[in-house]
Design an enzyme around this catalytic site. Sequence first.
Site, PDB file in Angstrom:
ATOM      1  N   GLN A 140      35.665  38.971  29.480  1.00 23.69           N
ATOM      2  CA  GLN A 140      36.758  39.802  29.347  1.00 23.69           C
ATOM      3  C   GLN A 140      36.139  41.116  28.449  1.00 23.69           C
ATOM      4  OE1 GLN A 140      39.671  41.083  30.964  1.00 23.69           O
ATOM      5  NE2 GLN A 140      39.447  42.649  29.492  1.00 23.69           N
ATOM      6  N   GLN A 142      36.770  44.413  28.670  1.00 19.22           N
ATOM      7  CA  GLN A 142      37.469  45.567  28.181  1.00 19.22           C
ATOM      8  C   GLN A 142      38.342  45.082  26.943  1.00 19.22           C
ATOM      9  OE1 GLN A 142      40.734  47.012  30.949  1.00 19.22           O
ATOM     10  NE2 GLN A 142      40.806  49.097  30.154  1.00 19.22           N
ATOM     11  N   GLY A 270      45.803  40.824  35.113  1.00 24.60           N
ATOM     12  CA  GLY A 270      44.546  40.954  36.105  1.00 24.60           C
ATOM     13  C   GLY A 270      43.656  41.827  35.261  1.00 24.60           C
ATOM     14  N   GLU A 272      40.313  44.628  36.232  1.00 26.35           N
ATOM     15  CA  GLU A 272      39.587  45.092  37.620  1.00 26.35           C
ATOM     16  C   GLU A 272      38.366  45.276  37.633  1.00 26.35           C
ATOM     17  OE1 GLU A 272      41.521  46.403  34.980  1.00 26.35           O
ATOM     18  OE2 GLU A 272      40.497  48.523  34.476  1.00 26.35           O
ATOM     19  N   HIS A 296      47.908  46.776  41.674  1.00 27.44           N
ATOM     20  CA  HIS A 296      47.381  47.280  40.443  1.00 27.44           C
ATOM     21  C   HIS A 296      45.849  47.439  40.200  1.00 27.44           C
ATOM     22  CE1 HIS A 296      48.031  48.755  36.235  1.00 27.44           C
ATOM     23  NE2 HIS A 296      46.954  48.257  36.214  1.00 27.44           N
ATOM     24  N   GLU A 297      45.362  46.151  40.255  1.00 23.18           N
ATOM     25  CA  GLU A 297      43.938  45.894  40.193  1.00 23.18           C
ATOM     26  C   GLU A 297      43.015  46.619  41.295  1.00 23.18           C
ATOM     27  OE1 GLU A 297      43.599  45.369  37.059  1.00 23.18           O
ATOM     28  OE2 GLU A 297      45.646  44.245  36.916  1.00 23.18           O
ATOM     29  N   HIS A 300      43.078  50.311  40.785  1.00 24.56           N
ATOM     30  CA  HIS A 300      41.633  50.761  39.653  1.00 24.56           C
ATOM     31  C   HIS A 300      40.300  50.973  40.373  1.00 24.56           C
ATOM     32  CE1 HIS A 300      43.500  50.330  35.568  1.00 24.56           C
ATOM     33  NE2 HIS A 300      43.804  49.297  35.867  1.00 24.56           N
ATOM     34  N   GLU A 319      45.200  53.942  33.248  1.00 23.66           N
ATOM     35  CA  GLU A 319      46.319  52.811  33.778  1.00 23.66           C
ATOM     36  C   GLU A 319      47.761  53.521  34.063  1.00 23.66           C
ATOM     37  OE1 GLU A 319      46.055  50.019  33.471  1.00 23.66           O
ATOM     38  OE2 GLU A 319      44.040  49.519  32.474  1.00 23.66           O
ATOM     39  N   ASP A 374      42.093  48.774  21.606  1.00 18.11           N
ATOM     40  CA  ASP A 374      43.093  48.383  22.444  1.00 18.11           C
ATOM     41  C   ASP A 374      44.592  48.984  22.101  1.00 18.11           C
ATOM     42  OD1 ASP A 374      41.427  46.493  24.061  1.00 18.11           O
ATOM     43  OD2 ASP A 374      41.761  44.855  22.527  1.00 18.11           O
ATOM     44  N   TYR A 382      50.610  53.344  30.460  1.00 19.47           N
ATOM     45  CA  TYR A 382      51.146  52.952  31.511  1.00 19.47           C
ATOM     46  C   TYR A 382      52.139  53.676  32.404  1.00 19.47           C
ATOM     47  CZ  TYR A 382      47.998  48.720  31.316  1.00 19.47           C
ATOM     48  OH  TYR A 382      46.777  47.926  31.096  1.00 19.47           O
ATOM     49  N   ARG A 559      48.511  34.245  28.672  1.00 21.10           N
ATOM     50  CA  ARG A 559      48.652  35.679  29.202  1.00 21.10           C
ATOM     51  C   ARG A 559      49.474  36.327  27.739  1.00 21.10           C
ATOM     52  NH1 ARG A 559      51.512  37.334  34.765  1.00 21.10           N
ATOM     53  NH2 ARG A 559      51.297  39.757  34.472  1.00 21.10           N
ATOM     54  N   LYS A 561      50.835  39.247  27.762  1.00 20.79           N
ATOM     55  CA  LYS A 561      52.059  39.860  28.082  1.00 20.79           C
ATOM     56  C   LYS A 561      53.116  38.911  27.971  1.00 20.79           C
ATOM     57  CE  LYS A 561      54.586  41.364  32.180  1.00 20.79           C
ATOM     58  NZ  LYS A 561      54.566  41.518  33.198  1.00 20.79           N
TER      59      LYS A 561
HETATM   60  N1  BES Z   1      42.630  46.899  32.769  1.00 17.98           N
HETATM   61  C1  BES Z   1      43.925  46.341  32.435  1.00 17.98           C
HETATM   62  C2  BES Z   1      43.696  45.281  31.412  1.00 17.98           C
HETATM   63  C3  BES Z   1      43.272  45.651  29.989  1.00 17.98           C
HETATM   64  C4  BES Z   1      43.872  46.791  29.486  1.00 17.98           C
HETATM   65  C5  BES Z   1      42.435  44.729  29.363  1.00 17.98           C
HETATM   66  C6  BES Z   1      43.255  47.338  28.236  1.00 17.98           C
HETATM   67  C7  BES Z   1      41.954  45.436  28.276  1.00 17.98           C
HETATM   68  C8  BES Z   1      42.388  46.532  27.459  1.00 17.98           C
HETATM   69  C9  BES Z   1      44.556  45.844  33.869  1.00 17.98           C
HETATM   70  O1  BES Z   1      44.398  46.592  34.960  1.00 17.98           O
HETATM   71  C10 BES Z   1      46.213  45.548  33.538  1.00 17.98           C
HETATM   72  O2  BES Z   1      46.579  46.834  33.308  1.00 17.98           O
HETATM   73  N2  BES Z   1      46.503  44.451  33.597  1.00 17.98           N
HETATM   74  C11 BES Z   1      47.862  44.398  33.647  1.00 17.98           C
HETATM   75  C12 BES Z   1      48.495  44.047  34.709  1.00 17.98           C
HETATM   76  C13 BES Z   1      49.255  45.341  35.438  1.00 17.98           C
HETATM   77  C14 BES Z   1      50.041  45.249  36.454  1.00 17.98           C
HETATM   78  C15 BES Z   1      50.123  46.168  34.522  1.00 17.98           C
HETATM   79  C16 BES Z   1      48.137  42.931  32.720  1.00 17.98           C
HETATM   80  O3  BES Z   1      47.184  42.304  32.433  1.00 17.98           O
HETATM   81  O4  BES Z   1      49.342  42.755  32.307  1.00 17.98           O
HETATM   82 ZN    ZN Z   2      45.314  48.355  34.781  1.00 13.17          ZN
END
Ligand code: BES
Ligand code: ZN
Length: 606
Positions: A140, A142, A270, A272, A296-297, A300, A319, A374, A382, A559, A561
Amino acid sequence: MTGTQPVGQAEEPLLPDDPHSYSRAREVAVRHLSLDLEVDFESRSLAGSVRLDLDRHAPDASELVLDTWQLEVGDVTLGDGSRAAYELGEHDPLLGSPLRVRIGDADSVVVHYRTHPEARALQWLEAEQTSSGHPFLFTQSQAILARSWVPLQDSPAVRFSYDATVRVPPQLLALMSAGNPTARNGDGVHRFSMPQRVPSYLMALAVGDLEFRSTGPRSGVYAEPDVVDAAAWEFADTEQMIDAVQRRFGGYRWDRYDLLVAPASFPFGGMENPRLTFLTPTLLAGDRSLVSVVAHELAHSWSGNLVTNATWNDLWLNEGFTEYLETRIVEDVYGERFATMILQLYRQELLSALPRLDPRDTWLEQDLAGRDADDAAGPVAYHKGSLFLSMLEQVVGRERLDAFLTAYFDRYAFRSMDTPTFVGHLRAELLDPAGVTPEQVQLEAWLHGPGLPDNAPVWHSEAFADVDRAVEALVAGRVAAEVDVSGWSPHEWIHLLRALPDDPGAGLLADLDETFGLSESRNSEILFTWLRYAVESGHVFDSLRADRALADFLRRQGRIKFLRPLYTALVETDAGRARAREIYAVARPGYHAVAAGVVDRILDRS
Ligand code: BES
Ligand code: ZN
């Protein structure tokens, strides 16, 4: 090398100062990268070499500066085979160590190196931690973790094509964000080529017991054998989504679009990675209800991978645009009713987050010098970002906005974009021709002002109006069994749980759980929202059922989130803090380093 021509212009690159990289790409820039790596599960390391082909912009530059993080660097040689002098600088806790190589007038450099067993981009899973019973590795990169597995210019404004030779145990398959095999090949040596120029944060590798299923002419799914069929079913609409974006925003420029369902510790919904989006298995709800993450992905592939934020201060260009496109894809494929629910939930998330944020952190354009890259990845980039585009859509109309976005992706394809450049383009190509002034859309307030400007669109989901009536009835004493929940998507459930009062009384929550089996929900979003509410309301301390579900959920997936809000809610009370520590003691070894870092900070602070 494969002989394919690299894709993506290198002329006039936009290279603003990047506070998160040591590299000085305005002087010397990496144009192509050639990896040769052995994947060693035993020592948890990647070892081998990378050759970096250079574009020299400053003729007198004699030094190439690369970003590294805990890399063990061996010989460094120049194009002619001679040894190069180099110096590995001090480790900075935010940035890692600069690797300064004396390059003279060479136009390529080879670095021999080995990664650290704790490299932050890499998660090494033991056989027992995967569903296949085979070890698994995924990366990973990013935002700035690529430097922990490849010495490179780790700035999103620097793009390169790449190729790679990756040696893995022969019973495993290796995949990259590149052209990929669909099956193992006997000797475990896999060769990859990625002609499209990408920034470092989109470099990706996964190694495991993986199978492939096709879902359409240019899309498919990779996953461990026990989930691959379920995954192919869940994501069967991918091809339709690709068609939807192409119709609206221009051609797909990456040849194939495949999905990789990673093991449950994958820290994001996810990621991208070009040609091969990585996904969490928590999307496998069995009813295709969580596929907006795929939308979403996929989006991107335009906003982010094609036109890329120049620094992490500009993350909203990745984003926010992507979230806007995501909701447009969802609308095209699943209808307006479904899309409006998502839009309304996102707006709600933003509004509930804003009061907790420092006002400066609520601007679209960020200033992250001296801070974690980050930090940009929150509800502002977003949701405020996406609302900004929705607002423009309301002002100029959908047709004009779509034409503008299509032309923007085309004009800046394979290039980086920062906020000032975008604003110039926006004014010249959208606002001026439409006769709209920046003041009329409150441009400055969106980009460089706190909170949410008052011209932000408001959504009214009809589906949620029904749910609101159900909530009223429940609070007034109606039993859960009398509420009609037929045909509800996760979004109705999330809305219901968010709309319940803070202190609903023990009876109602037990009734809801009893009637709808919330603690046993197979849908990770419903389960998460329920558990969060159960913790915040204190119900989890009265209900063994909810408590068990919480512990199980926190242990079986990683995850961020889901982890962050649940642990944060737990540490609010003494009992919750104790329970959090108990659960985490078991769960931590299964989490990705970034996820463990997030939870460590929550528990340390409490
Ligand atoms: N690129 C992001 C994930 C990310 C952002 C990783 C910043 C590291 C630093 C990815 O596209 C993303 O936004 N994923 C979201 C899902 C989306 C539907 C909001 C996630 O993982 O929750
Ligand atoms: Zn994203």
